[in-house]
Scaffold this motif. Structure first.
Motif, PDB file in Angstrom:
ATOM      1  N   MET A 103       0.838  -1.173   0.000  1.00 55.29           N
ATOM      2  CA  MET A 103       0.000   0.000   0.000  1.00 55.29           C
ATOM      3  C   MET A 103       0.886   1.240   0.000  1.00 55.29           C
ATOM      4  O   MET A 103       1.811   1.338   0.788  1.00 55.29           O
ATOM      5  CB  MET A 103      -0.889  -0.002   1.238  1.00 55.29           C
ATOM      6  CG  MET A 103      -1.683   1.255   1.403  1.00 55.29           C
ATOM      7  SD  MET A 103      -2.585   1.316   2.934  1.00 55.29           S
ATOM      8  CE  MET A 103      -1.268   1.286   4.102  1.00 55.29           C
ATOM      9  N   LYS A 104       0.573   2.163  -0.881  1.00 56.85           N
ATOM     10  CA  LYS A 104       1.335   3.400  -1.005  1.00 56.85           C
ATOM     11  C   LYS A 104       0.391   4.595  -0.994  1.00 56.85           C
ATOM     12  O   LYS A 104      -0.711   4.531  -1.538  1.00 56.85           O
ATOM     13  CB  LYS A 104       2.125   3.435  -2.314  1.00 56.85           C
ATOM     14  CG  LYS A 104       3.150   2.337  -2.442  1.00 56.85           C
ATOM     15  CD  LYS A 104       4.372   2.680  -1.651  1.00 56.85           C
ATOM     16  CE  LYS A 104       5.439   1.641  -1.888  1.00 56.85           C
ATOM     17  NZ  LYS A 104       6.245   1.383  -0.743  1.00 56.85           N
ATOM     18  N   ILE A 105       0.851   5.674  -0.395  1.00 58.12           N
ATOM     19  CA  ILE A 105       0.147   6.946  -0.526  1.00 58.12           C
ATOM     20  C   ILE A 105       0.521   7.492  -1.887  1.00 58.12           C
ATOM     21  O   ILE A 105       1.707   7.648  -2.198  1.00 58.12           O
ATOM     22  CB  ILE A 105       0.552   7.929   0.587  1.00 58.12           C
ATOM     23  CG1 ILE A 105       0.134   7.383   1.949  1.00 58.12           C
ATOM     24  CG2 ILE A 105      -0.076   9.303   0.330  1.00 58.12           C
ATOM     25  CD1 ILE A 105       0.624   8.209   3.128  1.00 58.12           C
TER      26      ILE A 105
ATOM     27  N   THR B 247      -4.695   9.827  -0.729  1.00 53.86           N
ATOM     28  CA  THR B 247      -5.196   8.777  -1.613  1.00 53.86           C
ATOM     29  C   THR B 247      -4.226   7.611  -1.517  1.00 53.86           C
ATOM     30  O   THR B 247      -3.009   7.799  -1.603  1.00 53.86           O
ATOM     31  CB  THR B 247      -5.286   9.279  -3.061  1.00 53.86           C
ATOM     32  OG1 THR B 247      -6.122  10.447  -3.099  1.00 53.86           O
ATOM     33  CG2 THR B 247      -5.868   8.214  -3.978  1.00 53.86           C
ATOM     34  N   LEU B 248      -4.778   6.416  -1.318  1.00 53.69           N
ATOM     35  CA  LEU B 248      -3.985   5.198  -1.222  1.00 53.69           C
ATOM     36  C   LEU B 248      -4.128   4.402  -2.514  1.00 53.69           C
ATOM     37  O   LEU B 248      -5.254   4.135  -2.950  1.00 53.69           O
ATOM     38  CB  LEU B 248      -4.438   4.351  -0.036  1.00 53.69           C
ATOM     39  CG  LEU B 248      -4.403   5.051   1.326  1.00 53.69           C
ATOM     40  CD1 LEU B 248      -5.073   4.187   2.384  1.00 53.69           C
ATOM     41  CD2 LEU B 248      -2.978   5.379   1.719  1.00 53.69           C
TER      42      LEU B 248
ATOM     43  N   PHE C   8      -8.325   4.724  -2.948  1.00 50.35           N
ATOM     44  CA  PHE C   8      -9.019   4.835  -1.665  1.00 50.35           C
ATOM     45  C   PHE C   8      -8.581   6.127  -1.002  1.00 50.35           C
ATOM     46  O   PHE C   8      -7.382   6.420  -0.926  1.00 50.35           O
ATOM     47  CB  PHE C   8      -8.667   3.638  -0.768  1.00 50.35           C
ATOM     48  CG  PHE C   8      -9.515   3.544   0.469  1.00 50.35           C
ATOM     49  CD1 PHE C   8     -10.744   2.923   0.431  1.00 50.35           C
ATOM     50  CD2 PHE C   8      -9.077   4.076   1.674  1.00 50.35           C
ATOM     51  CE1 PHE C   8     -11.533   2.831   1.565  1.00 50.35           C
ATOM     52  CE2 PHE C   8      -9.850   3.990   2.816  1.00 50.35           C
ATOM     53  CZ  PHE C   8     -11.082   3.361   2.768  1.00 50.35           C
ATOM     54  N   VAL C   9      -9.547   6.926  -0.514  1.00 48.86           N
ATOM     55  CA  VAL C   9      -9.257   8.230   0.071  1.00 48.86           C
ATOM     56  C   VAL C   9      -9.562   8.216   1.563  1.00 48.86           C
ATOM     57  O   VAL C   9     -10.584   7.680   1.987  1.00 48.86           O
ATOM     58  CB  VAL C   9     -10.093   9.337  -0.619  1.00 48.86           C
ATOM     59  CG1 VAL C   9      -9.910  10.678   0.071  1.00 48.86           C
ATOM     60  CG2 VAL C   9      -9.712   9.446  -2.084  1.00 48.86           C
TER      61      VAL C   9
ATOM     62  N   ASP D 289       1.227  14.792  -5.950  1.00 49.85           N
ATOM     63  CA  ASP D 289       1.243  13.386  -6.357  1.00 49.85           C
ATOM     64  C   ASP D 289       2.547  12.791  -5.857  1.00 49.85           C
ATOM     65  O   ASP D 289       3.606  13.382  -6.015  1.00 49.85           O
ATOM     66  CB  ASP D 289       1.133  13.254  -7.867  1.00 49.85           C
ATOM     67  CG  ASP D 289      -0.231  13.682  -8.392  1.00 49.85           C
ATOM     68  OD1 ASP D 289      -1.230  13.451  -7.694  1.00 49.85           O
ATOM     69  OD2 ASP D 289      -0.289  14.261  -9.486  1.00 49.85           O
ATOM     70  N   ILE D 290       2.450  11.622  -5.303  1.00 52.38           N
ATOM     71  CA  ILE D 290       3.632  10.964  -4.725  1.00 52.38           C
ATOM     72  C   ILE D 290       4.132   9.909  -5.707  1.00 52.38           C
ATOM     73  O   ILE D 290       3.391   9.172  -6.275  1.00 52.38           O
ATOM     74  CB  ILE D 290       3.276  10.290  -3.369  1.00 52.38           C
ATOM     75  CG1 ILE D 290       2.600  11.283  -2.423  1.00 52.38           C
ATOM     76  CG2 ILE D 290       4.505   9.661  -2.759  1.00 52.38           C
ATOM     77  CD1 ILE D 290       3.443  12.432  -1.940  1.00 52.38           C
TER      78      ILE D 290
END
Length: 103
Positions: free
Chosen positions: A1-3, A25-26, A30-31, A102-103
């Motif tokens: 799982m990443k942000i 946001t994952l 998913f927020v 944005d990551i």
């Protein structure tokens, strides 16, 4: 799982310990909203979404006492550290009041 995204806004209200509110946001699917950035004892911390609820007494009846209950939170220290670092880095790097990264 990443942000995969951090967005929010900074709050500059005199006397308030809340310095900002963000959502993450994952995995682009998913927020999690209402994550607060709070100043506590000369440090900045991440406070996950919570709600205030009345405490029940030994008979199960609601009392006037209230506590905060987390709605969502990391369940291990590695994930908490990852969330804190990613969120605070995006918050601290933001030059505008409203920001999105944005990551």
């Amino acid at each position: 799982m990443k942000i995969t995204k951090v967005q929010g806004h900074k709050i500059e209200k005199e006397g308030s310990n809340v310095k900002g509110v963000v959502e993450i946001t994952l995995d682009d699917c998913f927020v999690v909203k209402d994550i607060r950035i709070i100043e506590k004892e000369d440090k900045i911390v991440v406070a996950m979404p919570s709600k205030t609820v009345n405490v029940k007494d030994e008979n199960g009846n609601l009392t006037e006492e209230k506590v905060h209950k987390d709605l969502a939170h990391p369940i291990n220290s590695e994930t908490r550290e990852y969330f804190n670092k990613t969120i605070l880095d995006a918050f601290n790097e933001a030059e505008e009041t409203n920001f999105s990264k944005d990551i």
